[in-house]
Write an enzyme that holds these catalytic residues in place. Structure first.
Site, mmCIF file in Angstrom:
data_model
loop_
_atom_site.group_PDB
_atom_site.id
_atom_site.type_symbol
_atom_site.label_atom_id
_atom_site.label_comp_id
_atom_site.label_asym_id
_atom_site.label_seq_id
_atom_site.Cartn_x
_atom_site.Cartn_y
_atom_site.Cartn_z
ATOM 1 N N GLU A 43 0.852 -1.197 0.000
ATOM 2 C CA GLU A 43 0.000 0.000 0.000
ATOM 3 C C GLU A 43 0.881 1.237 0.000
ATOM 4 O O GLU A 43 1.714 1.430 0.891
ATOM 5 C CB GLU A 43 -0.945 0.044 1.204
ATOM 6 C CG GLU A 43 -1.876 1.250 1.116
ATOM 7 C CD GLU A 43 -2.810 1.428 2.302
ATOM 8 O OE1 GLU A 43 -3.684 2.329 2.229
ATOM 9 O OE2 GLU A 43 -2.680 0.696 3.312
ATOM 10 N N ASP A 118 -2.912 12.109 -2.237
ATOM 11 C CA ASP A 118 -3.033 13.557 -2.405
ATOM 12 C C ASP A 118 -3.261 13.846 -3.887
ATOM 13 O O ASP A 118 -2.447 13.465 -4.734
ATOM 14 C CB ASP A 118 -1.753 14.239 -1.930
ATOM 15 C CG ASP A 118 -1.897 15.747 -1.804
ATOM 16 O OD1 ASP A 118 -2.687 16.341 -2.579
ATOM 17 O OD2 ASP A 118 -1.228 16.344 -0.936
ATOM 18 N N LYS A 122 -3.845 21.437 -8.526
ATOM 19 C CA LYS A 122 -3.354 22.459 -9.455
ATOM 20 C C LYS A 122 -2.440 21.833 -10.503
ATOM 21 O O LYS A 122 -1.596 21.003 -10.191
ATOM 22 C CB LYS A 122 -2.604 23.549 -8.689
ATOM 23 C CG LYS A 122 -3.492 24.351 -7.741
ATOM 24 C CD LYS A 122 -2.705 25.439 -7.032
ATOM 25 C CE LYS A 122 -3.622 26.241 -6.101
ATOM 26 N NZ LYS A 122 -2.887 27.306 -5.370
ATOM 27 N N ASP A 154 -11.317 10.433 -4.143
ATOM 28 C CA ASP A 154 -12.565 11.189 -4.027
ATOM 29 C C ASP A 154 -12.533 12.417 -4.933
ATOM 30 O O ASP A 154 -13.421 13.269 -4.858
ATOM 31 C CB ASP A 154 -12.818 11.607 -2.574
ATOM 32 C CG ASP A 154 -11.709 12.488 -2.028
ATOM 33 O OD1 ASP A 154 -10.589 12.462 -2.590
ATOM 34 O OD2 ASP A 154 -11.945 13.198 -1.030
#
Length: 208
Positions: A43, A118, A122, A154
């Protein structure tokens, strides 16, 4: 733009020395974990270890390794491992591409989870995302022929970009297999929407 370390030869040398030392340390850690020819579940960005601890409990026959950049997260994940007494679970502070570089030659990635990384939304920060062509190429080189990659986010734009990466990559293809293990972390329950994909390593063919 040049990497900041390339602007100062002394800083560059120090940086390369640190990376070499860290690579040697990681290599030793993995050699102690992966002592024989074997596959393992990996992971990337394990956070506090909620998902991988639950996964390792449900799959005691699999070696499970989680990595994260933050020492504080790894420390919390280690406490979960200790409480659960899981000899098949390991957490290591490491950067993904460096980790791949030092996987022992006799070991292969069998399952790769990248859950809610993350998104770096941008455009100028997309280079910091873990899901990039270079990483996929690196991972494929150390993956078993049956390896599957499980990606979940998400953030729809990140999902769409990763979906396109898989479609264009020569070593991975989309797979229609079921999601292998569900465990809702606090973060996942709070997500407004969830997008998932599964990719399978394209098996290498050995010339006859």
């Amino acid at each position: 733009m040049d990497h900041p370390h390339t602007q100062n030869p002394e800083r560059t040398a120090e940086y390369l020395a640190r990376m070499a030392a860290r690579g040697a340390e990681l290599r030793q850690q993995l050699q102690q974990i992966l002592t024989t020819p074997q596959d393992f579940t990996w992971e990337v960005g394990c956070g506090h270890g909620h998902f991988l601890t639950a996964y390792a409990q449900a799959h005691p026959d699999q070696i499970c390794i989680g990595i994260d950049l933050a020492a504080e997260r790894i420390a919390r994940a280690e406490r979960k491992r200790t409480r659960a007494s899981l000899p098949n679970l390991f957490f290591i502070q490491a950067e993904a591409t460096l980790f791949v570089d030092v996987i022992p030659a006799h070991a292969r990635i069998s399952r790769l989870f990248v859950l809610f990384p993350d998104p770096w939304p941008k455009s100028r920060h997309h280079k910091h995302r873990v899901m990039q062509t270079g990483f996929l190429t690196q991972a494929a080189a150390r993956a078993a022929d049956t390896c599957e990659l499980y990606f979940r986010t998400d953030y729809r734009p990140y999902f769409e970009d990763t979906n396109a990466l898989i479609q264009s990559h020569p070593a991975w293809q989309h797979a229609a297999t079921p999601w292998p293990f569900e465990y809702e972390t606090v973060f996942q329950t709070r997500a407004a929407e969830i997008h998932s994909l599964i990719a399978r390593r394209i098996a290498t063919v050995t010339p006859s």
